[in-house]
Scaffold this motif. Structure first.
Motif, PDB file in Angstrom:
ATOM      1  N   THR A  69       0.859  -1.185   0.000  1.00  0.00           N
ATOM      2  CA  THR A  69       0.000   0.000   0.000  1.00  0.00           C
ATOM      3  C   THR A  69       0.890   1.227   0.000  1.00  0.00           C
ATOM      4  O   THR A  69       2.103   1.132   0.107  1.00  0.00           O
ATOM      5  CB  THR A  69      -0.877   0.020   1.246  1.00  0.00           C
ATOM      6  OG1 THR A  69      -0.024   0.112   2.365  1.00  0.00           O
ATOM      7  CG2 THR A  69      -1.734  -1.217   1.310  1.00  0.00           C
TER       8      THR A  69
ATOM      9  N   GLU B  50      -6.537  -0.407   1.594  1.00  0.00           N
ATOM     10  CA  GLU B  50      -6.068  -0.457   2.976  1.00  0.00           C
ATOM     11  C   GLU B  50      -7.193  -0.895   3.926  1.00  0.00           C
ATOM     12  O   GLU B  50      -6.958  -1.624   4.878  1.00  0.00           O
ATOM     13  CB  GLU B  50      -5.551   0.937   3.370  1.00  0.00           C
ATOM     14  CG  GLU B  50      -4.933   1.029   4.752  1.00  0.00           C
ATOM     15  CD  GLU B  50      -3.554   0.366   4.840  1.00  0.00           C
ATOM     16  OE1 GLU B  50      -2.999   0.002   3.794  1.00  0.00           O
ATOM     17  OE2 GLU B  50      -3.071   0.202   5.974  1.00  0.00           O
ATOM     18  N   THR B  51      -8.403  -0.455   3.636  1.00  0.00           N
ATOM     19  CA  THR B  51      -9.551  -0.832   4.468  1.00  0.00           C
ATOM     20  C   THR B  51      -9.739  -2.346   4.476  1.00  0.00           C
ATOM     21  O   THR B  51      -9.869  -2.964   5.543  1.00  0.00           O
ATOM     22  CB  THR B  51     -10.842  -0.167   3.928  1.00  0.00           C
ATOM     23  OG1 THR B  51     -10.697   1.243   4.004  1.00  0.00           O
ATOM     24  CG2 THR B  51     -12.053  -0.598   4.734  1.00  0.00           C
ATOM     25  N   ARG B  54      -6.798  -4.059   6.330  1.00  0.00           N
ATOM     26  CA  ARG B  54      -6.876  -3.919   7.793  1.00  0.00           C
ATOM     27  C   ARG B  54      -7.981  -4.788   8.365  1.00  0.00           C
ATOM     28  O   ARG B  54      -7.827  -5.406   9.413  1.00  0.00           O
ATOM     29  CB  ARG B  54      -7.132  -2.457   8.165  1.00  0.00           C
ATOM     30  CG  ARG B  54      -5.904  -1.623   7.986  1.00  0.00           C
ATOM     31  CD  ARG B  54      -6.032  -0.313   8.705  1.00  0.00           C
ATOM     32  NE  ARG B  54      -4.832   0.474   8.458  1.00  0.00           N
ATOM     33  CZ  ARG B  54      -4.497   1.532   9.140  1.00  0.00           C
ATOM     34  NH1 ARG B  54      -5.256   1.940  10.126  1.00  0.00           N
ATOM     35  NH2 ARG B  54      -3.394   2.187   8.860  1.00  0.00           N
ATOM     36  N   ARG B  57      -7.118  -8.434   8.520  1.00  0.00           N
ATOM     37  CA  ARG B  57      -6.080  -8.759   9.518  1.00  0.00           C
ATOM     38  C   ARG B  57      -6.545  -8.502  10.950  1.00  0.00           C
ATOM     39  O   ARG B  57      -5.792  -8.742  11.887  1.00  0.00           O
ATOM     40  CB  ARG B  57      -4.833  -7.923   9.238  1.00  0.00           C
ATOM     41  CG  ARG B  57      -4.104  -8.375   7.991  1.00  0.00           C
ATOM     42  CD  ARG B  57      -3.036  -7.406   7.608  1.00  0.00           C
ATOM     43  NE  ARG B  57      -2.412  -7.791   6.346  1.00  0.00           N
ATOM     44  CZ  ARG B  57      -1.670  -6.983   5.611  1.00  0.00           C
ATOM     45  NH1 ARG B  57      -1.438  -5.749   6.017  1.00  0.00           N
ATOM     46  NH2 ARG B  57      -1.140  -7.401   4.479  1.00  0.00           N
ATOM     47  N   THR B  58      -7.752  -7.963  11.089  1.00  0.00           N
ATOM     48  CA  THR B  58      -8.259  -7.654  12.429  1.00  0.00           C
ATOM     49  C   THR B  58      -8.811  -8.911  13.094  1.00  0.00           C
ATOM     50  O   THR B  58      -9.533  -9.687  12.466  1.00  0.00           O
ATOM     51  CB  THR B  58      -9.385  -6.598  12.341  1.00  0.00           C
ATOM     52  OG1 THR B  58      -8.851  -5.438  11.730  1.00  0.00           O
ATOM     53  CG2 THR B  58      -9.924  -6.259  13.717  1.00  0.00           C
ATOM     54  N   ILE B  74     -13.857   1.850   9.170  1.00  0.00           N
ATOM     55  CA  ILE B  74     -12.419   1.840   8.856  1.00  0.00           C
ATOM     56  C   ILE B  74     -12.147   2.770   7.679  1.00  0.00           C
ATOM     57  O   ILE B  74     -11.237   3.610   7.711  1.00  0.00           O
ATOM     58  CB  ILE B  74     -11.937   0.411   8.501  1.00  0.00           C
ATOM     59  CG1 ILE B  74     -12.113  -0.529   9.689  1.00  0.00           C
ATOM     60  CG2 ILE B  74     -10.462   0.434   8.080  1.00  0.00           C
ATOM     61  CD1 ILE B  74     -11.768  -1.984   9.374  1.00  0.00           C
ATOM     62  N   LEU B  78      -9.860   6.214   7.771  1.00  0.00           N
ATOM     63  CA  LEU B  78      -8.655   6.295   6.918  1.00  0.00           C
ATOM     64  C   LEU B  78      -8.774   7.467   5.936  1.00  0.00           C
ATOM     65  O   LEU B  78      -7.799   8.182   5.689  1.00  0.00           O
ATOM     66  CB  LEU B  78      -8.478   4.995   6.131  1.00  0.00           C
ATOM     67  CG  LEU B  78      -7.935   3.786   6.888  1.00  0.00           C
ATOM     68  CD1 LEU B  78      -7.994   2.545   5.994  1.00  0.00           C
ATOM     69  CD2 LEU B  78      -6.499   4.033   7.333  1.00  0.00           C
TER      70      LEU B  78
END
Lengths: 141, 177
Positions: A69, B50-51, B54, B57-58, B74, B78
């Motif tokens: 990213t 990215e959302t 993330r 991986r949460t 999220i 962001l």
């Protein structure tokens, strides 16, 4: 009740009317007014348009594979810059040979004076006759 | 509700089909949130990427609420962060039309009317835009937005009304509606 004005219709659609009684009043009017129902549908359609933009972003990659990213790129770039700086600042200087710098003498090579020819003794590696040095010292003194 | 969380859990375990379903269901809405908040197509795409990463991986400890709300929160956070960073660094707003009338929006928004809507929402000030985005695209109730923004519910409703009214007027001026 006269026709419901545009702002109240919008507030009704958005469910932001302050009092329940206002909502009930408008609902009652709508039940019996085809014109206001048609206007209500038009306002609903406009609100739906504003609230339903669907941009199609790029296809996402599957997680688990190598994904970078913009944050990761930034970190990698920063790390690379730091490493480069360290290399240039310290690493490169230590790798290079640090011998004495070759200095080109800024002075001209002197040739023996014309009056000191073959009879003069040559005393040092420069090849300049001793008499010539003595002459120079004598002039300074 | 549990089936969508189950799908989410399978995607977390690496099931590709579940991942595709998850992305297919939420990508457009999350892109809309990010685009409307940041005003930049490239930033929006980064935010959406990215959302999902993330989220995947949460560690999910509970399944309160919806996957929709979870991802939306999220993405919104962001996007706000990115918008703030871009504002600080004076990055150009890509959504605004260039001299030739074309924008980078053309790449991801095919419907001309939607482009005008995005411009109308971007023309709102931050306070009005955030309420509109959270309500329409985040799927939050007015009470949840009030809690999220730490303002009164009446203030949220008032801003929502003004925001939508302003957008309608702008779209009417342009002959879109």
């Amino acid at each position: 009740m006269s026709h419901v004005d545009e702002d109240r219709l919008l507030a009704y659609v958005l469910e932001v009317l302050e009092r329940n009684s206002d909502r009930d009043e408008i609902a009652g009017h709508l039940a019996g007014c085809a014109e206001c129902r048609a206007r209500l549908e038009r306002v609903r359609g406009e609100v739906d348009l504003i609230g339903n933009v669907r941009p199609c972003g790029q296809v996402l990659r599957i997680p688990g594979r190598q994904v970078r990213t913009w944050r990761m790129y930034a970190v990698v770039r920063a790390a690379a810059m730091v490493a480069l700086g360290v290399f240039i600042g310290f690493g490169a200087s230590s790798l290079l040979h640090r011998g004495p710098a070759a200095v080109v003498p800024p002075y001209a090579v002197l040739s023996p004076p014309a009056d000191c020819s073959s009879g003069c003794a040559v005393t040092d590696v420069t090849g300049v006759p001793l008499e010539y040095y003595k002459g120079l010292i004598g002039k300074q003194g | 509700m549990s089936s969508e969380w189950d799908c989410f859990a399978r995607a977390q375990r690496g099931d590709e089909l579940s991942w595709r379903v998850l992305v297919g269901l939420h990508r457009e809405r999350l892109t809309a949130i990010a685009l409307l908040v940041t005003g930049s197509v490239s930033a929006a795409e980064d935010v959406v990427q990215e959302t999902f990463l993330r989220a995947i991986r949460t560690k999910i400890k509970h399944r309160r609420g919806t996957v929709n709300g979870f991802l939306g929160t999220i993405a919104y956070r962001l996007a706000v962060k990115e918008a703030s960073r871009a504002k600080k660094h004076g990055d150009l707003d890509e959504v605004l039309p260039a001299d030739d009338g074309r924008t980078v929006l053309d790449r991801i928004v095919k419907d001309e009317r939607e482009r005008f809507v995005i411009e109308a929402i971007r023309a709102l000030d931050d306070k009005h835009r955030e309420v509109l985005v959270l309500r329409f695209y985040g799927g939050y109730s007015y009470e949840e937005i009030a809690d999220f923004l730490q303002v009164a519910v009446g203030t949220v409703k008032s801003r929502m009304f003004s925001a939508v009214k302003s957008c309608r007027e702008r779209l009417q001026e342009r002959g879109v509606i």
